[in-house]
Design an enzyme around this catalytic site. Structure first.
Site, PDB file in Angstrom:
ATOM      1  N   ARG A 205     -12.430  -1.524   5.634  1.00 54.07           N
ATOM      2  CA  ARG A 205     -13.695  -0.959   5.132  1.00 54.07           C
ATOM      3  C   ARG A 205     -13.545  -0.265   3.779  1.00 54.07           C
ATOM      4  NH1 ARG A 205     -14.368   4.352   8.888  1.00 54.07           N
ATOM      5  NH2 ARG A 205     -14.310   2.858  10.563  1.00 54.07           N
TER       6      ARG A 205
ATOM      7  N   GLU B  85      -0.874   4.483   6.144  1.00 56.45           N
ATOM      8  CA  GLU B  85      -1.399   4.798   7.474  1.00 56.45           C
ATOM      9  C   GLU B  85      -1.839   3.491   8.103  1.00 56.45           C
ATOM     10  OE1 GLU B  85      -4.597   7.537   7.144  1.00 56.45           O
ATOM     11  OE2 GLU B  85      -3.367   9.079   6.251  1.00 56.45           O
TER      12      GLU B  85
ATOM     13  N   ARG C  64      -7.154  -0.247   6.974  1.00 57.74           N
ATOM     14  CA  ARG C  64      -7.781  -0.313   8.288  1.00 57.74           C
ATOM     15  C   ARG C  64      -7.963  -1.762   8.710  1.00 57.74           C
ATOM     16  NH1 ARG C  64     -10.396   4.935   9.603  1.00 57.74           N
ATOM     17  NH2 ARG C  64     -11.104   3.868  11.463  1.00 57.74           N
TER      18      ARG C  64
ATOM     19  N   HIS D 118      -5.246  16.614   7.566  1.00 57.88           N
ATOM     20  CA  HIS D 118      -6.604  16.329   8.038  1.00 57.88           C
ATOM     21  C   HIS D 118      -7.499  17.554   7.900  1.00 57.88           C
ATOM     22  CE1 HIS D 118      -9.927  14.324  10.000  1.00 57.88           C
ATOM     23  NE2 HIS D 118      -9.239  13.218   9.801  1.00 57.88           N
TER      24      HIS D 118
ATOM     25  N   THR E 177     -10.142   9.200  10.797  1.00 59.82           N
ATOM     26  CA  THR E 177      -9.232   9.258  11.942  1.00 59.82           C
ATOM     27  C   THR E 177      -9.559  10.526  12.731  1.00 59.82           C
ATOM     28  OG1 THR E 177      -7.618   8.341  10.428  1.00 59.82           O
ATOM     29  CG2 THR E 177      -6.815   9.004  12.575  1.00 59.82           C
TER      30      THR E 177
ATOM     31  N   HIS F 102      -4.674   4.094   3.714  1.00 57.69           N
ATOM     32  CA  HIS F 102      -4.898   3.595   5.076  1.00 57.69           C
ATOM     33  C   HIS F 102      -5.510   2.203   5.006  1.00 57.69           C
ATOM     34  CE1 HIS F 102      -6.770   4.616   9.311  1.00 57.69           C
ATOM     35  NE2 HIS F 102      -6.111   3.484   9.301  1.00 57.69           N
TER      36      HIS F 102
ATOM     37  N   ASN G  57      -4.279  11.232  -0.388  1.00 57.88           N
ATOM     38  CA  ASN G  57      -4.872  10.028   0.194  1.00 57.88           C
ATOM     39  C   ASN G  57      -6.001   9.526  -0.720  1.00 57.88           C
ATOM     40  OD1 ASN G  57      -6.683   8.407   1.719  1.00 57.88           O
ATOM     41  ND2 ASN G  57      -5.601   9.036   3.560  1.00 57.88           N
TER      42      ASN G  57
ATOM     43  N   HIS H 228     -10.662   7.280  -0.427  1.00 60.16           N
ATOM     44  CA  HIS H 228     -12.071   7.547  -0.769  1.00 60.16           C
ATOM     45  C   HIS H 228     -12.480   6.934  -2.104  1.00 60.16           C
ATOM     46  CE1 HIS H 228     -12.976   9.821   2.724  1.00 60.16           C
ATOM     47  NE2 HIS H 228     -11.959  10.642   2.523  1.00 60.16           N
TER      48      HIS H 228
ATOM     49  N   GLU I 203       3.331  13.855  11.991  1.00 59.89           N
ATOM     50  CA  GLU I 203       2.331  14.522  11.150  1.00 59.89           C
ATOM     51  C   GLU I 203       1.374  15.242  12.087  1.00 59.89           C
ATOM     52  OE1 GLU I 203       0.312  12.184   8.144  1.00 59.89           O
ATOM     53  OE2 GLU I 203      -1.297  13.664   7.985  1.00 59.89           O
TER      54      GLU I 203
HETATM   55  N1  PXP Z   1      -3.431  12.381   7.404  1.00 56.72           N
HETATM   56  C1  PXP Z   1      -3.888  11.347   8.146  1.00 56.72           C
HETATM   57  C2  PXP Z   1      -2.955  10.718   9.129  1.00 56.72           C
HETATM   58  C3  PXP Z   1      -5.208  10.855   7.979  1.00 56.72           C
HETATM   59  O1  PXP Z   1      -5.629   9.829   8.716  1.00 56.72           O
HETATM   60  C4  PXP Z   1      -6.021  11.447   7.001  1.00 56.72           C
HETATM   61  C5  PXP Z   1      -7.410  10.914   6.771  1.00 56.72           C
HETATM   62  O2  PXP Z   1      -7.349   9.644   6.217  1.00 56.72           O
HETATM   63  C6  PXP Z   1      -5.509  12.521   6.231  1.00 56.72           C
HETATM   64  C7  PXP Z   1      -4.210  12.974   6.475  1.00 56.72           C
HETATM   65  C8  PXP Z   1      -6.312  13.181   5.179  1.00 56.72           C
HETATM   66  O3  PXP Z   1      -7.432  13.813   5.738  1.00 56.72           O
HETATM   67  P1  PXP Z   1      -8.552  14.389   4.801  1.00 56.72           P
HETATM   68  O4  PXP Z   1      -9.224  13.243   4.123  1.00 56.72           O
HETATM   69  O5  PXP Z   1      -9.460  15.113   5.753  1.00 56.72           O
HETATM   70  O6  PXP Z   1      -7.874  15.324   3.818  1.00 56.72           O
END
Ligand code: PXP
Length: 237
Positions: A48, A69, A44, A190, A100, A42, A6, A9, A150
């Protein structure tokens, strides 16, 4: 087991200055070259971090697998159907949250989720539902017609003792089996990091892990390529 990274960030850092770097699209290219199996982003409602421009360019640039996402809203369904990522993962979205926070409540929103799944699948997008590892949510997800679930690994990641961590792992394993038995493919994510990922990576029936914060955080010190390679190594070890 596949690794989806992901890259939101990277956009968060860019938006701290509201300029045009660092670019999450450039990050996606490096992440893929480092051996990731897919890119997760994602878009949003409040934009943001990731922007519409990022998502459109990611669709052009990503060669492996692009997973969007998104919230189950008419606006996002329209964007996804137009841009056509490989997969769309429905997530709950609250404006005030930092990330999330929990899984989607499919049980209590079955009609909306079912309708959204149907629209996305009609656009040839594979659909995943981000849910807590809970049997009722899994059964409702199967009823909603999704391809994947997921499983939210937040409780495992936040476990404060080895015992609690083992309990969460055992729940995740039995929920992965339950989902597979209902014909669903399973991924998880997550809060996974370099210290807790191997517990999840040894579970059966989980095809993919989606990881963001820990990889982008480590990349500040080691570079993005090394950060992705190390995570990939830990998962396949
Ligand atoms: N999976 C989903 C559905 C998420 O919303 C997120 C966070 O954006 C992640 C995985 C990844 O989580 P993390 O950033 O804590 O590794």
């Amino acid at each position: 087991m596949r690794l989806g990274v992901n890259i939101d960030h990277v956009a968060t850092v860019r938006e701290a200055r509201k300029i045009n770097e660092p670019d999450p699209v450039a990050a996606a290219v490096i992440v893929e070259l480092a051996g990731a199996d897919g890119i997760v982003c994602h878009l949003r409602e409040d934009r943001r971090h990731l922007s519409d421009r990022d998502f459109v360019l990611l669709k052009e640039v990503v060669k492996s697998h692009l997973n969007l996402e998104m919230a189950a809203t008419p606006e996002m369904i329209k964007i996804a159907s137009r841009v056509q990522p490989d997969m769309a993962t429905l997530v709950p979205e609250k404006r005030q949250e930092i990330t999330t926070e929990g899984g989607l409540d499919v049980v209590n929103n079955l009609d909306l989720i079912k309708d959204t799944v149907m629209k996305l699948r009609t656009s040839n997008i594979i659909v995943s539902l981000f849910i807590n590892p809970d049997l009722e949510q899994i059964k409702a997800s199967a009823r909603a017609g999704t391809d994947y679930v997921e499983l939210h690994t937040g409780r495992y990641a936040e476990a404060s003792s080895a015992n609690e961590q083992e309990e969460e792992l055992s729940t995740l394993q039995s929920m992965a089996y339950a989902a597979a038995k209902l014909g669903l493919s399973v991924s998880a994510g997550h809060g996974l990091n370099y210290y807790n990922v191997q517990g999840i990576a040894k579970l059966d029936k989980i095809e993919e892990l989606n990881i963001g914060h820990s990889i982008i955080g480590r990349a500040i010190f080691t570079g993005l390529e090394a950060a992705v390679r190390e995570m990939k190594r830990l998962i396949s070890e």
